[in-house]
Design a protein around this motif. Structure first.
Motif, PDB file in Angstrom:
ATOM      1  N   LYS A  60      32.693  30.573 -77.249  1.00 41.21           N
ATOM      2  CA  LYS A  60      32.059  29.769 -76.212  1.00 41.21           C
ATOM      3  C   LYS A  60      32.090  28.281 -76.547  1.00 41.21           C
ATOM      4  O   LYS A  60      31.409  27.480 -75.919  1.00 41.21           O
ATOM      5  CB  LYS A  60      30.620  30.233 -76.019  1.00 41.21           C
ATOM      6  N   ALA A  61      32.845  27.916 -77.553  1.00 44.04           N
ATOM      7  CA  ALA A  61      32.936  26.510 -77.968  1.00 44.04           C
ATOM      8  C   ALA A  61      33.535  25.650 -76.856  1.00 44.04           C
ATOM      9  O   ALA A  61      34.195  26.148 -75.943  1.00 44.04           O
ATOM     10  CB  ALA A  61      33.797  26.408 -79.230  1.00 44.04           C
ATOM     11  N   LYS A  62      33.302  24.341 -76.966  1.00 44.37           N
ATOM     12  CA  LYS A  62      33.904  23.387 -76.037  1.00 44.37           C
ATOM     13  C   LYS A  62      35.313  23.077 -76.537  1.00 44.37           C
ATOM     14  O   LYS A  62      35.478  22.517 -77.618  1.00 44.37           O
ATOM     15  CB  LYS A  62      33.058  22.116 -75.968  1.00 44.37           C
ATOM     16  N   LEU A  63      36.319  23.445 -75.751  1.00 43.26           N
ATOM     17  CA  LEU A  63      37.704  23.367 -76.185  1.00 43.26           C
ATOM     18  C   LEU A  63      38.484  22.383 -75.331  1.00 43.26           C
ATOM     19  O   LEU A  63      38.328  22.340 -74.107  1.00 43.26           O
ATOM     20  CB  LEU A  63      38.347  24.754 -76.113  1.00 43.26           C
ATOM     21  N   PHE A  64      39.341  21.595 -76.006  1.00 43.50           N
ATOM     22  CA  PHE A  64      40.073  20.541 -75.319  1.00 43.50           C
ATOM     23  C   PHE A  64      41.531  20.505 -75.766  1.00 43.50           C
ATOM     24  O   PHE A  64      41.844  20.729 -76.935  1.00 43.50           O
ATOM     25  CB  PHE A  64      39.443  19.177 -75.625  1.00 43.50           C
ATOM     26  N   LEU A  65      42.404  20.196 -74.805  1.00 43.90           N
ATOM     27  CA  LEU A  65      43.813  19.976 -75.091  1.00 43.90           C
ATOM     28  C   LEU A  65      43.976  18.509 -75.480  1.00 43.90           C
ATOM     29  O   LEU A  65      43.940  17.633 -74.619  1.00 43.90           O
ATOM     30  CB  LEU A  65      44.661  20.317 -73.858  1.00 43.90           C
ATOM     31  N   GLN A  66      44.139  18.251 -76.771  1.00 40.18           N
ATOM     32  CA  GLN A  66      44.222  16.877 -77.251  1.00 40.18           C
ATOM     33  C   GLN A  66      45.167  16.780 -78.444  1.00 40.18           C
ATOM     34  O   GLN A  66      45.365  17.747 -79.182  1.00 40.18           O
ATOM     35  CB  GLN A  66      42.841  16.357 -77.691  1.00 40.18           C
ATOM     36  N   ASN A  67      45.702  15.569 -78.618  1.00 37.28           N
ATOM     37  CA  ASN A  67      46.533  15.260 -79.778  1.00 37.28           C
ATOM     38  C   ASN A  67      45.627  14.753 -80.894  1.00 37.28           C
ATOM     39  O   ASN A  67      44.780  13.884 -80.672  1.00 37.28           O
ATOM     40  CB  ASN A  67      47.562  14.184 -79.387  1.00 37.28           C
ATOM     41  N   LEU A  68      45.804  15.261 -82.095  1.00 33.97           N
ATOM     42  CA  LEU A  68      44.939  14.878 -83.203  1.00 33.97           C
ATOM     43  C   LEU A  68      45.107  13.417 -83.601  1.00 33.97           C
ATOM     44  O   LEU A  68      44.241  12.857 -84.273  1.00 33.97           O
ATOM     45  CB  LEU A  68      45.208  15.772 -84.420  1.00 33.97           C
ATOM     46  N   ASN A  69      46.209  12.801 -83.201  1.00 34.90           N
ATOM     47  CA  ASN A  69      46.412  11.391 -83.520  1.00 34.90           C
ATOM     48  C   ASN A  69      45.648  10.447 -82.588  1.00 34.90           C
ATOM     49  O   ASN A  69      45.571   9.249 -82.845  1.00 34.90           O
ATOM     50  CB  ASN A  69      47.909  11.041 -83.445  1.00 34.90           C
ATOM     51  N   LYS A  70      45.087  11.007 -81.516  1.00 33.75           N
ATOM     52  CA  LYS A  70      44.325  10.187 -80.571  1.00 33.75           C
ATOM     53  C   LYS A  70      43.274  11.074 -79.904  1.00 33.75           C
ATOM     54  O   LYS A  70      43.464  11.578 -78.806  1.00 33.75           O
ATOM     55  CB  LYS A  70      45.254   9.561 -79.523  1.00 33.75           C
ATOM     56  N   LEU A  71      42.155  11.233 -80.584  1.00 32.35           N
ATOM     57  CA  LEU A  71      41.108  12.136 -80.121  1.00 32.35           C
ATOM     58  C   LEU A  71      40.175  11.438 -79.138  1.00 32.35           C
ATOM     59  O   LEU A  71      39.789  10.284 -79.346  1.00 32.35           O
ATOM     60  CB  LEU A  71      40.306  12.660 -81.309  1.00 32.35           C
ATOM     61  N   ASN A  72      39.804  12.136 -78.106  1.00 28.47           N
ATOM     62  CA  ASN A  72      38.961  11.569 -77.052  1.00 28.47           C
ATOM     63  C   ASN A  72      37.482  11.865 -77.323  1.00 28.47           C
ATOM     64  O   ASN A  72      36.794  12.521 -76.545  1.00 28.47           O
ATOM     65  CB  ASN A  72      39.380  12.134 -75.690  1.00 28.47           C
ATOM     66  N   PHE A  73      37.007  11.393 -78.473  1.00 31.68           N
ATOM     67  CA  PHE A  73      35.601  11.498 -78.838  1.00 31.68           C
ATOM     68  C   PHE A  73      35.126  10.119 -79.307  1.00 31.68           C
ATOM     69  O   PHE A  73      35.907   9.347 -79.865  1.00 31.68           O
ATOM     70  CB  PHE A  73      35.381  12.523 -79.955  1.00 31.68           C
ATOM     71  N   SER A  74      33.857   9.864 -79.128  1.00 29.19           N
ATOM     72  CA  SER A  74      33.310   8.571 -79.541  1.00 29.19           C
ATOM     73  C   SER A  74      33.179   8.493 -81.062  1.00 29.19           C
ATOM     74  O   SER A  74      33.198   9.517 -81.759  1.00 29.19           O
ATOM     75  CB  SER A  74      31.949   8.336 -78.881  1.00 29.19           C
ATOM     76  N   ASP A  75      33.030   7.291 -81.556  1.00 25.79           N
ATOM     77  CA  ASP A  75      32.862   7.086 -83.000  1.00 25.79           C
ATOM     78  C   ASP A  75      31.608   7.809 -83.499  1.00 25.79           C
ATOM     79  O   ASP A  75      30.599   7.896 -82.779  1.00 25.79           O
ATOM     80  CB  ASP A  75      32.722   5.600 -83.314  1.00 25.79           C
ATOM     81  N   LYS A  76      31.714   8.340 -84.725  1.00 24.65           N
ATOM     82  CA  LYS A  76      30.564   8.950 -85.405  1.00 24.65           C
ATOM     83  C   LYS A  76      29.912  10.039 -84.548  1.00 24.65           C
ATOM     84  O   LYS A  76      28.683  10.128 -84.434  1.00 24.65           O
ATOM     85  CB  LYS A  76      29.545   7.874 -85.784  1.00 24.65           C
ATOM     86  N   PHE A  77      30.721  10.898 -83.970  1.00 23.72           N
ATOM     87  CA  PHE A  77      30.222  11.939 -83.055  1.00 23.72           C
ATOM     88  C   PHE A  77      29.925  13.256 -83.779  1.00 23.72           C
ATOM     89  O   PHE A  77      28.988  13.967 -83.430  1.00 23.72           O
ATOM     90  CB  PHE A  77      31.248  12.170 -81.950  1.00 23.72           C
ATOM     91  N   PHE A  78      30.724  13.589 -84.812  1.00 20.67           N
ATOM     92  CA  PHE A  78      30.618  14.895 -85.451  1.00 20.67           C
ATOM     93  C   PHE A  78      29.980  14.831 -86.838  1.00 20.67           C
ATOM     94  O   PHE A  78      30.151  13.863 -87.582  1.00 20.67           O
ATOM     95  CB  PHE A  78      32.004  15.543 -85.580  1.00 20.67           C
ATOM     96  N   ASP A  79      29.265  15.904 -87.166  1.00 19.92           N
ATOM     97  CA  ASP A  79      28.721  16.067 -88.514  1.00 19.92           C
ATOM     98  C   ASP A  79      29.756  16.674 -89.454  1.00 19.92           C
ATOM     99  O   ASP A  79      29.744  16.410 -90.658  1.00 19.92           O
ATOM    100  CB  ASP A  79      27.489  16.981 -88.472  1.00 19.92           C
ATOM    101  N   VAL A  80      30.619  17.515 -88.893  1.00 19.33           N
ATOM    102  CA  VAL A  80      31.666  18.179 -89.679  1.00 19.33           C
ATOM    103  C   VAL A  80      32.968  18.180 -88.890  1.00 19.33           C
ATOM    104  O   VAL A  80      32.973  18.503 -87.694  1.00 19.33           O
ATOM    105  CB  VAL A  80      31.286  19.640 -90.023  1.00 19.33           C
ATOM    106  N   VAL A  81      34.056  17.819 -89.554  1.00 16.91           N
ATOM    107  CA  VAL A  81      35.398  17.965 -88.985  1.00 16.91           C
ATOM    108  C   VAL A  81      36.202  18.845 -89.931  1.00 16.91           C
ATOM    109  O   VAL A  81      36.269  18.576 -91.134  1.00 16.91           O
ATOM    110  CB  VAL A  81      36.106  16.609 -88.816  1.00 16.91           C
TER     111      VAL A  81
END
Length: 208
Positions: free
Chosen positions: A91-112
């Motif tokens: 049920k995770a939020k899944l996105f089609l994205q290139n890892l070289n240009k991720l569409n997330f804001s700065d400092k968004f995740f606790d773990v990558v």
């Protein structure tokens, strides 16, 4: 015709990844599931943290993390077919994205987490910079990658093609530490935590 060939290739890649976790070869099955288990053990205990699986494929890792009751799970991948399968699994939020240009804001995740993906990325430095950009202060970056020279030797011994065509990079622990430029807080060598040169897979955890 070209589009069709690409789709066939993606389906073949998808099936290949599925087979790693349910392989008829006990060792292949063990080491790949062990990799996921060891990554899960590195996760902080707080179930509310935001976790990104960068290059999530069909969602095998996210499925294990979801079963641990983590609530804010995200996955990105460049393979549409794999993401379709992942959506059936988690049920995770899944996105089609290139890892070289991720569409997330700065400092968004606790773990990558980026497991068995970095060796496929030609401009891997851009991806690493993106991981650090979206990671919170004191956040955790977990990367796993194969010991390519030993893997090549093993494939030769078992009379297989010595090279995997889409492995465009080869990393040692030292080279990865130099590329990431963060403090490494944990190293796990698979399958038996032997010295680096005798291990097939390295899992490194860094603190931002």
């Amino acid at each position: 015709l070209l589009v069709r060939e690409k789709m066939v290739k993606l389906v073949m890649e998808k099936e290949h990844m599925e087979k790693l976790y349910s392989s008829g070869n006990p060792f292949v099955r063990y080491i790949n599931n062990k990799r996921l288990d060891e990554i899960c053990k590195l996760l902080p205990r707080d179930k509310e943290i935001k976790i990104l699986d960068a290059g999530c494929g069909e969602g095998q890792l996210l499925e294990k993390i979801e079963k641990m009751k983590y609530k804010n799970l995200y996955g990105v991948d460049v393979t549409k077919v794999a993401l379709e399968d992942a959506r059936k699994r988690v049920k995770a939020k899944l996105f089609l994205q290139n890892l070289n240009k991720l569409n997330f804001s700065d400092k968004f995740f606790d773990v990558v987490v980026c497991t068995e993906v970095i060796e496929h990325i030609p401009d891997y430095k851009k991806a690493l910079n993106e991981f650090k950009r979206i990671l919170k202060k004191n956040g955790l970056l977990i990367i796993s990658f194969p010991n390519e020279p030993l893997c090549v030797l093993m494939r030769i011994i078992f009379l297989r093609n010595p090279r995997i065509k889409d492995h465009v990079n080869s990393f040692s622990v030292k080279r990865m530490k130099k590329a990431v430029k963060l403090k490494m807080i944990k190293k796990i060598n698979l399958p038996l935590n032997l010295p680096d040169f005798l291990s097939l897979i390295h899992i490194l955890a860094f603190k931002n």
